[in-house]
Design a protein around this motif. Structure first.
Motif, mmCIF file in Angstrom:
data_model
loop_
_atom_site.group_PDB
_atom_site.id
_atom_site.type_symbol
_atom_site.label_atom_id
_atom_site.label_comp_id
_atom_site.label_asym_id
_atom_site.label_seq_id
_atom_site.Cartn_x
_atom_site.Cartn_y
_atom_site.Cartn_z
ATOM 1 N N VAL A 38 0.845 -1.190 0.000
ATOM 2 C CA VAL A 38 0.000 0.000 0.000
ATOM 3 C C VAL A 38 0.887 1.250 0.000
ATOM 4 O O VAL A 38 1.809 1.387 0.802
ATOM 5 C CB VAL A 38 -0.921 0.016 1.234
ATOM 6 N N GLY A 39 0.611 2.173 -0.934
ATOM 7 C CA GLY A 39 1.350 3.424 -0.996
ATOM 8 C C GLY A 39 2.752 3.300 -1.558
ATOM 9 O O GLY A 39 3.589 4.192 -1.352
ATOM 10 N N VAL A 40 3.022 2.225 -2.296
ATOM 11 C CA VAL A 40 4.361 1.968 -2.821
ATOM 12 C C VAL A 40 4.336 2.074 -4.345
ATOM 13 O O VAL A 40 3.447 1.515 -4.996
ATOM 14 C CB VAL A 40 4.851 0.570 -2.391
ATOM 15 N N ASP A 41 5.318 2.798 -4.923
ATOM 16 C CA ASP A 41 5.352 2.924 -6.375
ATOM 17 C C ASP A 41 5.896 1.645 -7.011
ATOM 18 O O ASP A 41 6.347 0.726 -6.323
ATOM 19 C CB ASP A 41 6.148 4.151 -6.811
ATOM 20 N N LEU A 42 5.866 1.587 -8.341
ATOM 21 C CA LEU A 42 6.195 0.353 -9.058
ATOM 22 C C LEU A 42 7.629 -0.099 -8.812
ATOM 23 O O LEU A 42 7.878 -1.285 -8.565
ATOM 24 C CB LEU A 42 5.946 0.541 -10.554
ATOM 25 N N ASP A 43 8.588 0.840 -8.867
ATOM 26 C CA ASP A 43 9.986 0.456 -8.658
ATOM 27 C C ASP A 43 10.194 -0.099 -7.253
ATOM 28 O O ASP A 43 10.863 -1.119 -7.060
ATOM 29 C CB ASP A 43 10.903 1.663 -8.886
ATOM 30 N N ALA A 44 9.608 0.590 -6.256
ATOM 31 C CA ALA A 44 9.753 0.126 -4.871
ATOM 32 C C ALA A 44 9.041 -1.198 -4.665
ATOM 33 O O ALA A 44 9.502 -2.050 -3.909
ATOM 34 C CB ALA A 44 9.197 1.174 -3.913
ATOM 35 N N ARG A 45 7.927 -1.380 -5.361
ATOM 36 C CA ARG A 45 7.179 -2.633 -5.262
ATOM 37 C C ARG A 45 8.045 -3.801 -5.731
ATOM 38 O O ARG A 45 8.116 -4.844 -5.071
ATOM 39 C CB ARG A 45 5.906 -2.533 -6.099
ATOM 40 N N ASN A 46 8.700 -3.649 -6.871
ATOM 41 C CA ASN A 46 9.549 -4.719 -7.394
ATOM 42 C C ASN A 46 10.687 -5.037 -6.426
ATOM 43 O O ASN A 46 11.031 -6.200 -6.208
ATOM 44 C CB ASN A 46 10.113 -4.325 -8.753
ATOM 45 N N SER A 47 11.255 -4.004 -5.839
ATOM 46 C CA SER A 47 12.336 -4.192 -4.875
ATOM 47 C C SER A 47 11.841 -4.898 -3.613
ATOM 48 O O SER A 47 12.497 -5.807 -3.089
ATOM 49 C CB SER A 47 12.943 -2.833 -4.516
ATOM 50 N N LEU A 48 10.653 -4.512 -3.136
ATOM 51 C CA LEU A 48 10.085 -5.141 -1.945
ATOM 52 C C LEU A 48 9.734 -6.604 -2.196
ATOM 53 O O LEU A 48 9.915 -7.455 -1.322
ATOM 54 C CB LEU A 48 8.839 -4.380 -1.498
ATOM 55 N N GLU A 49 9.228 -6.899 -3.380
ATOM 56 C CA GLU A 49 8.902 -8.287 -3.702
ATOM 57 C C GLU A 49 10.145 -9.156 -3.660
ATOM 58 O O GLU A 49 10.107 -10.287 -3.147
ATOM 59 C CB GLU A 49 8.231 -8.357 -5.076
ATOM 60 N N SER A 50 11.257 -8.639 -4.163
ATOM 61 C CA SER A 50 12.506 -9.400 -4.119
ATOM 62 C C SER A 50 12.954 -9.602 -2.679
ATOM 63 O O SER A 50 13.433 -10.683 -2.305
ATOM 64 C CB SER A 50 13.592 -8.658 -4.905
ATOM 65 N N PHE A 51 12.791 -8.581 -1.856
ATOM 66 C CA PHE A 51 13.145 -8.654 -0.444
ATOM 67 C C PHE A 51 12.307 -9.705 0.269
ATOM 68 O O PHE A 51 12.822 -10.546 1.014
ATOM 69 C CB PHE A 51 12.951 -7.269 0.181
ATOM 70 N N ILE A 52 11.002 -9.697 0.032
ATOM 71 C CA ILE A 52 10.094 -10.659 0.671
ATOM 72 C C ILE A 52 10.431 -12.085 0.235
ATOM 73 O O ILE A 52 10.464 -13.011 1.049
ATOM 74 C CB ILE A 52 8.631 -10.314 0.337
ATOM 75 N N LYS A 53 10.691 -12.258 -1.047
ATOM 76 C CA LYS A 53 11.035 -13.585 -1.553
ATOM 77 C C LYS A 53 12.329 -14.078 -0.911
ATOM 78 O O LYS A 53 12.470 -15.264 -0.570
ATOM 79 C CB LYS A 53 11.184 -13.539 -3.078
ATOM 80 N N ARG A 54 13.269 -13.164 -0.714
ATOM 81 C CA ARG A 54 14.544 -13.539 -0.109
ATOM 82 C C ARG A 54 14.354 -13.989 1.334
ATOM 83 O O ARG A 54 15.026 -14.917 1.801
ATOM 84 C CB ARG A 54 15.511 -12.346 -0.178
ATOM 85 N N LEU A 55 13.423 -13.362 2.042
ATOM 86 C CA LEU A 55 13.145 -13.757 3.423
ATOM 87 C C LEU A 55 12.626 -15.191 3.497
ATOM 88 O O LEU A 55 12.991 -15.947 4.391
ATOM 89 C CB LEU A 55 12.131 -12.801 4.056
ATOM 90 N N SER A 56 11.767 -15.566 2.548
ATOM 91 C CA SER A 56 11.222 -16.919 2.571
ATOM 92 C C SER A 56 12.299 -17.960 2.305
ATOM 93 O O SER A 56 12.251 -19.062 2.846
ATOM 94 C CB SER A 56 10.080 -17.062 1.555
ATOM 95 N N THR A 57 13.283 -17.615 1.493
ATOM 96 C CA THR A 57 14.361 -18.566 1.212
ATOM 97 C C THR A 57 15.266 -18.757 2.421
ATOM 98 O O THR A 57 16.058 -19.704 2.461
ATOM 99 C CB THR A 57 15.215 -18.107 0.009
ATOM 100 N N ARG A 58 15.168 -17.880 3.426
ATOM 101 C CA ARG A 58 15.959 -18.001 4.641
ATOM 102 C C ARG A 58 15.272 -18.867 5.695
ATOM 103 O O ARG A 58 15.719 -18.954 6.836
ATOM 104 C CB ARG A 58 16.256 -16.612 5.215
ATOM 105 N N GLY A 59 14.141 -19.505 5.313
ATOM 106 C CA GLY A 59 13.492 -20.448 6.208
ATOM 107 C C GLY A 59 12.336 -19.886 7.003
ATOM 108 O O GLY A 59 11.786 -20.567 7.874
#
Length: 315
Positions: free
Chosen positions: A164-185
Motif C-alpha cells: 500500500v502506498g508503494v510505487d512500481l519500482d519500490a514494489r519490485n524491490s520489496l517483492e525481491s526482499f520478501i522472496k529472499r526472506l522466505s528462502t531463509r526459512g
C-alpha cells in the motif's frame, strides 16, 4: 520452538466478531520457507484471522501452533507482524527504530545490535539507516517496517497489504526482499487484495470465503483446475451502460466486478463468436479481448459462480 515444525498450523479454527460467526473451521498450514497468500474480498474475515493468530482475539474453538508452540504467551515471540499502516516512530531514524523494536521483542542490547547488522544486510537498509523515517519514501518505510518485524527471527512473518502506498519500482524491490526472506526459512503469510502480486509471488494461496480457506494450492494448479483451457473474455465499453444493457450482460454471465465500463466472464468462445452474440443482443463494446484467467477470475467465480457457452444468447 521446534525447528522441524511448520511455521503456522491452524486446525478447525472458529472465531466470532460480536454476534457474527466469522471463522467457521479454518485449516491451514504454512511451512517454513513457504510464502502463502491469504486472499478474499472485503469483510471475508482476513483481519479477524490475523488478530486470532496473534492472540488479540480469543477463538471459540480450534488450535493455533506457531513453530510447534501452542501456548498463547509464547506465540508473540515466534511471530513478526507488519500491519497495513506503517508502525514506526516517524521522528526517529531507521536505526533508532530498529533499536526500539529489538528491545521490545525481548532482545538484549548486544543481540539487538547484532540483529540490526543482520537485517540491515538482508534489507539493504544500511544506506538509509541514519535517515529520519518521516523523510523516507513509502517503499523505504515498508522495508524498514519489515526489518523491525524480523529482528527476533520469527518463525512466521505476517505481512498485511505490504505494498500500500508503494510505487512500481519500490514494489519490485520489496517483492525481491520478501522472496529472499522466505528462502531463509521463514514462513510468510501475505494478506493481500493484490491478486496479480499473489499469483506471481506466492508458493501457495488460499481464498478465505464463507468462513473457511478454500480452495488452497499453488496458483497455477488452482487456475488449471478451475478453468482448464477456458479464457477470460473482457469487454470494454466507451460509456456507462443503461440498466437494460447491464441486465443483458448479466444474463450472458458477464460481471462488472472490475468496475463499469469493463465487464468480464470466463468461458468458451472466440472473439468472433462473442462479438456475434453481443451484436445480436444490441451491444457494441469498444474492445473485446481474451486473456488467460488469473486469481482475480477465480475470486470472482467463487463469489458469483456462473457458466456460459458461445451458443447461448440473451433472449
Amino acid at each position: 520452538m521446534i525447528e522441524s515444525a511448520a511455521a503456522l498450523e491452524v486446525r478447525d479454527l472458529r472465531a466470532r466478531y460480536g454476534d457474527k460467526d466469522v471463522l467457521k473451521g479454518i485449516d491451514l498450514t504454512v511451512e517454513r520457507g513457504e510464502l502463502f497468500g491469504l486472499l478474499g474480498g472485503n469483510g471475508a474475515g482476513k483481519t479477524t484471522f490475523v488478530r486470532t493468530i496473534c492472540g488479540r482475539l480469543r477463538p471459540v474453538a480450534g488450535t493455533i501452533d506457531i513453530a510447534g508452540q501452542s501456548k498463547r504467551q509464547d506465540l508473540s515471540r515466534s511471530i513478526g507482524l507488519v500491519p497495513q499502516e506503517i508502525a514506526l516512530y516517524p521522528h526517529l531514524t531507521v536505526y533508532e527504530n530498529l533499536e526500539v523494536f529489538g528491545r521490545i521483542s525481548g532482545l538484549t542490547r548486544a543481540q539487538t545490535k547484532a540483529a540490526i547488522e543482520e537485517v540491515g544486510h538482508v534489507s539493504n537498509l544500511h544506506e538509509r539507516g541514519n535517515d529520519l523515517v518521516e523523510t523516507l519514501s513509502g517503499g523505504w518505510k515498508r522495508r524498514a517496517n519489515i526489518a523491525a518485524a524480523i529482528l527476533h527471527h520469527p518463525a512466521l512473518l505476517i505481512l498485511d497489504e505490504p505494498m500500500v502506498g508503494v510505487d512500481l519500482d519500490a514494489r519490485n524491490s520489496l517483492e525481491s526482499f520478501i522472496k529472499r526472506l522466505s528462502t531463509r526459512g521463514m514462513g510468510i503469510l501475505l494478506v493481500t487484495h493484490d491478486l496479480q502480486q499473489a499469483e506471481s509471488l506466492c508458493d501457495r494461496v488460499g481464498f478465505l470465503h464463507d468462513g473457511v480457506i478454500a480452495p488452497q494450492g499453488a496458483p497455477r494448479a488452482l487456475l488449471d483446475a478451475a478453468f482448464g483451457a477456458q479464457s477470460e473474455i473482457i469487454l470494454e465499453f466507451g460509456q456507462r451502460l443503461s440498466p437494460v444493457q447491464e441486465k443483458v450482460l448479466h444474463k450472458l454471465c458477464f460481471s462488472s466486478a472490475g468496475g463499469a465500463p469493463n465487464w468480464s466472464r470466463v468461458g468458451e468462445g472466440s472473439i468472433v463468436e462473442v462479438s456475434a452474440v453481443l451484436q445480436h443482443a444490441g451491444l457494441s463494446p469498444r474492445e473485446i479481448r481474451l486473456r488467460r484467467p488469473g486469481l482475480d477470475s477465480l475470486l470472482l467465480q467463487l463469489s458469483h459462480p456462473v457458466g456460459w457457452t458461445a451458443g447461448e444468447d440473451a433472449a
